[in-house]
Motif scaffolding. Structure first.
Motif, PDB file in Angstrom:
ATOM      1  N   PRO A 113       9.317  -5.771  17.008  1.00  0.00           N
ATOM      2  CA  PRO A 113       8.286  -5.100  16.192  1.00  0.00           C
ATOM      3  C   PRO A 113       7.006  -4.853  16.975  1.00  0.00           C
ATOM      4  O   PRO A 113       6.349  -3.828  16.796  1.00  0.00           O
ATOM      5  CB  PRO A 113       8.072  -6.080  15.032  1.00  0.00           C
TER       6      PRO A 113
ATOM      7  N   ARG B 117       9.226   3.911  14.040  1.00  0.00           N
ATOM      8  CA  ARG B 117       8.428   3.959  12.811  1.00  0.00           C
ATOM      9  C   ARG B 117       9.312   3.724  11.590  1.00  0.00           C
ATOM     10  O   ARG B 117       8.917   3.051  10.638  1.00  0.00           O
ATOM     11  CB  ARG B 117       7.710   5.303  12.711  1.00  0.00           C
TER      12      ARG B 117
ATOM     13  N   LEU C 160      10.107   0.025  11.422  1.00  0.00           N
ATOM     14  CA  LEU C 160       8.960  -0.750  10.959  1.00  0.00           C
ATOM     15  C   LEU C 160       8.783  -0.631   9.452  1.00  0.00           C
ATOM     16  O   LEU C 160       8.454  -1.609   8.766  1.00  0.00           O
ATOM     17  CB  LEU C 160       7.688  -0.301  11.679  1.00  0.00           C
ATOM     18  N   MET C 161       9.017   0.574   8.914  1.00  0.00           N
ATOM     19  CA  MET C 161       8.929   0.768   7.474  1.00  0.00           C
ATOM     20  C   MET C 161      10.011  -0.038   6.759  1.00  0.00           C
ATOM     21  O   MET C 161       9.772  -0.625   5.702  1.00  0.00           O
ATOM     22  CB  MET C 161       9.057   2.255   7.134  1.00  0.00           C
ATOM     23  N   GLU C 162      11.201  -0.051   7.330  1.00  0.00           N
ATOM     24  CA  GLU C 162      12.287  -0.822   6.729  1.00  0.00           C
ATOM     25  C   GLU C 162      11.984  -2.317   6.765  1.00  0.00           C
ATOM     26  O   GLU C 162      12.298  -3.043   5.817  1.00  0.00           O
ATOM     27  CB  GLU C 162      13.604  -0.530   7.443  1.00  0.00           C
TER      28      GLU C 162
ATOM     29  N   ASP D 251       8.993  -3.623   6.679  1.00  0.00           N
ATOM     30  CA  ASP D 251       7.996  -3.839   5.628  1.00  0.00           C
ATOM     31  C   ASP D 251       8.664  -3.895   4.264  1.00  0.00           C
ATOM     32  O   ASP D 251       8.288  -4.687   3.402  1.00  0.00           O
ATOM     33  CB  ASP D 251       6.952  -2.718   5.648  1.00  0.00           C
ATOM     34  N   SER D 252       9.682  -3.043   4.082  1.00  0.00           N
ATOM     35  CA  SER D 252      10.391  -3.024   2.812  1.00  0.00           C
ATOM     36  C   SER D 252      11.106  -4.344   2.572  1.00  0.00           C
ATOM     37  O   SER D 252      11.124  -4.864   1.451  1.00  0.00           O
ATOM     38  CB  SER D 252      11.394  -1.863   2.801  1.00  0.00           C
TER      39      SER D 252
ATOM     40  N   ALA E 245      10.183  -7.243   3.791  1.00  0.00           N
ATOM     41  CA  ALA E 245       9.146  -8.233   3.486  1.00  0.00           C
ATOM     42  C   ALA E 245       8.688  -8.115   2.035  1.00  0.00           C
ATOM     43  O   ALA E 245       8.449  -9.114   1.352  1.00  0.00           O
ATOM     44  CB  ALA E 245       7.963  -8.061   4.440  1.00  0.00           C
ATOM     45  N   ASN E 246       8.559  -6.865   1.564  1.00  0.00           N
ATOM     46  CA  ASN E 246       8.172  -6.649   0.167  1.00  0.00           C
ATOM     47  C   ASN E 246       9.190  -7.243  -0.787  1.00  0.00           C
ATOM     48  O   ASN E 246       8.836  -7.878  -1.788  1.00  0.00           O
ATOM     49  CB  ASN E 246       8.024  -5.149  -0.114  1.00  0.00           C
TER      50      ASN E 246
ATOM     51  N   SER F 143       4.805  -6.730  -3.259  1.00  0.00           N
ATOM     52  CA  SER F 143       3.724  -6.761  -2.281  1.00  0.00           C
ATOM     53  C   SER F 143       2.891  -5.490  -2.379  1.00  0.00           C
ATOM     54  O   SER F 143       1.673  -5.526  -2.261  1.00  0.00           O
ATOM     55  CB  SER F 143       4.296  -6.903  -0.866  1.00  0.00           C
ATOM     56  N   GLU F 144       3.567  -4.356  -2.638  1.00  0.00           N
ATOM     57  CA  GLU F 144       2.867  -3.080  -2.754  1.00  0.00           C
ATOM     58  C   GLU F 144       3.569  -2.224  -3.795  1.00  0.00           C
ATOM     59  O   GLU F 144       4.796  -2.240  -3.905  1.00  0.00           O
ATOM     60  CB  GLU F 144       2.834  -2.363  -1.405  1.00  0.00           C
TER      61      GLU F 144
END
Length: 327
Positions: free
Chosen positions: A12, A78, A81-83, A85-86, A88-89, A100-101
């Protein structure tokens, strides 16, 4: 020098570094943003290039120009990284029940005053264990127009869409009717159509410029409403800009009745009747199914918003409560 395995090089941190260099345009600017010295950043890039056995940046100029391979890594990086974050959410949501969001796509025709009332109420929700007021979910609002509202939802860029112009186009989302959005066809009092005989037919309207708001869809087919073939068109970026253009007499067009009511009462705009009659469009709100089969219940933040939207009073406010909006 020992070269790390390729599958261990795409960390990451490495992907974020690529993104920073590409955004800033140079190694020096990226180093300042990341709090590193340029030589350390250059060394990290060289390590990544050696590990992948490709050249990621063209070093023939002082700017950080990506090679074709570097551009592909940036795009895929990119996405990864979005995946991440998903993921983690989802982990946080499972642990606490709060997302988370939460991203909400709002059609530009919706009343901002009512929307901000909802945002304010959301942040006043008492949550045990939180050191600050309100829930831990970060809200992200984005303005869309026509098909762009659907696109944000079904592409996964939004969790909730408010003000969609049609029912769900796919089985991956739920939708509910909010009500009818009444539109008013109007012009400035000094516009030629203000003195024309009414009701106006299509031929009379076609002789004058019509003002529209650009559909924000990029993948779905954009929608254009009320434009006659061959008619001159002035496309604006928002409803607020369209209203300003109408007030200046730059053309004719439709806007939500509650948005122009005070301007009609003050004589700054004139409502016109047409042979097509009153324009009224059904407006919906929609949300994506949770889980692979849609069986997982929505998170606590989305549940709260859906509960508010289930209220007829809230729905009516979002369609009609434009008074007090700063334009």
């Amino acid at each position: 020098m020992i070269t790390p395995p390729k599958n261990r090089s795409l960390t990451p941190e490495a992907l974020a570094m690529m993104d920073t260099i590409a955004r800033s345009g140079s190694f020096a600017a990226a180093a300042r943003e990341m709090g590193k010295v340029p030589s350390a950043l250059t060394y990290s890039v060289r390590q990544l290039e050696d590990a992948l056995d490709v050249l990621l940046f063209d070093r023939s100029s002082r700017q950080a120009h990506l090679t074709a391979a570097g551009q592909e890594l940036l795009i895929e990086g990119r996405r990864l990284l979005m995946e991440m974050d998903s993921v983690a959410n989802r982990v946080r949501r499972i642990a606490t029940g709060w997302e988370s969001e939460l991203t909400i796509a709002v059609d530009d025709a919706m009343a901002r005053r009512a929307l901000f009332d909802l945002v304010e109420a959301f942040y006043q929700i008492p949550c045990e264990g939180e050191t600050r007021n309100g829930p831990p979910t970060r809200l992200k609002l984005r303005t869309e127009v026509l098909s762009g509202t659907w696109e944000a939802l079904i592409s996964g860029q939004a969790d909730l869409a408010i003000g969609t112009s049609a029912q769900a186009p796919t089985g991956s989302v739920h939708s509910e009717l909010m009500g009818n959005l009444e539109m008013v066809f109007c012009v400035a009092p000094h516009h030629p159509l203000a003195q024309a005989s009414q009701p106006l037919d299509t031929a009379a309207i076609a002789q004058h410029r019509i003002i529209t708001v650009a559909d924000t869809a990029r993948s779905l087919t954009p929608i254009t409403v009320g434009v006659v073939p061959g008619q001159d068109v002035l496309t604006m970026p928002s409803m607020a800009a369209k209203l300003e253009a109408l007030l200046r007499g730059l053309g004719c067009g439709n806007l939500p009745a509650s948005m122009v009511r005070r301007h009609l009462e003050a004589g700054r705009l004139v409502q016109l009747t047409t042979l097509r009659g009153v324009h009224s469009f059904p407006s919906h709100y929609a949300w994506r199914n949770s889980g692979s089969n849609g069986a997982q219940p929505p998170g606590r933040a989305l549940s709260w918003w859906l509960q508010q939207l289930a209220s007829p009073t809230t729905r009516r406010a979002l369609l009609e409560q434009h008074e007090g909006l700063i334009l």
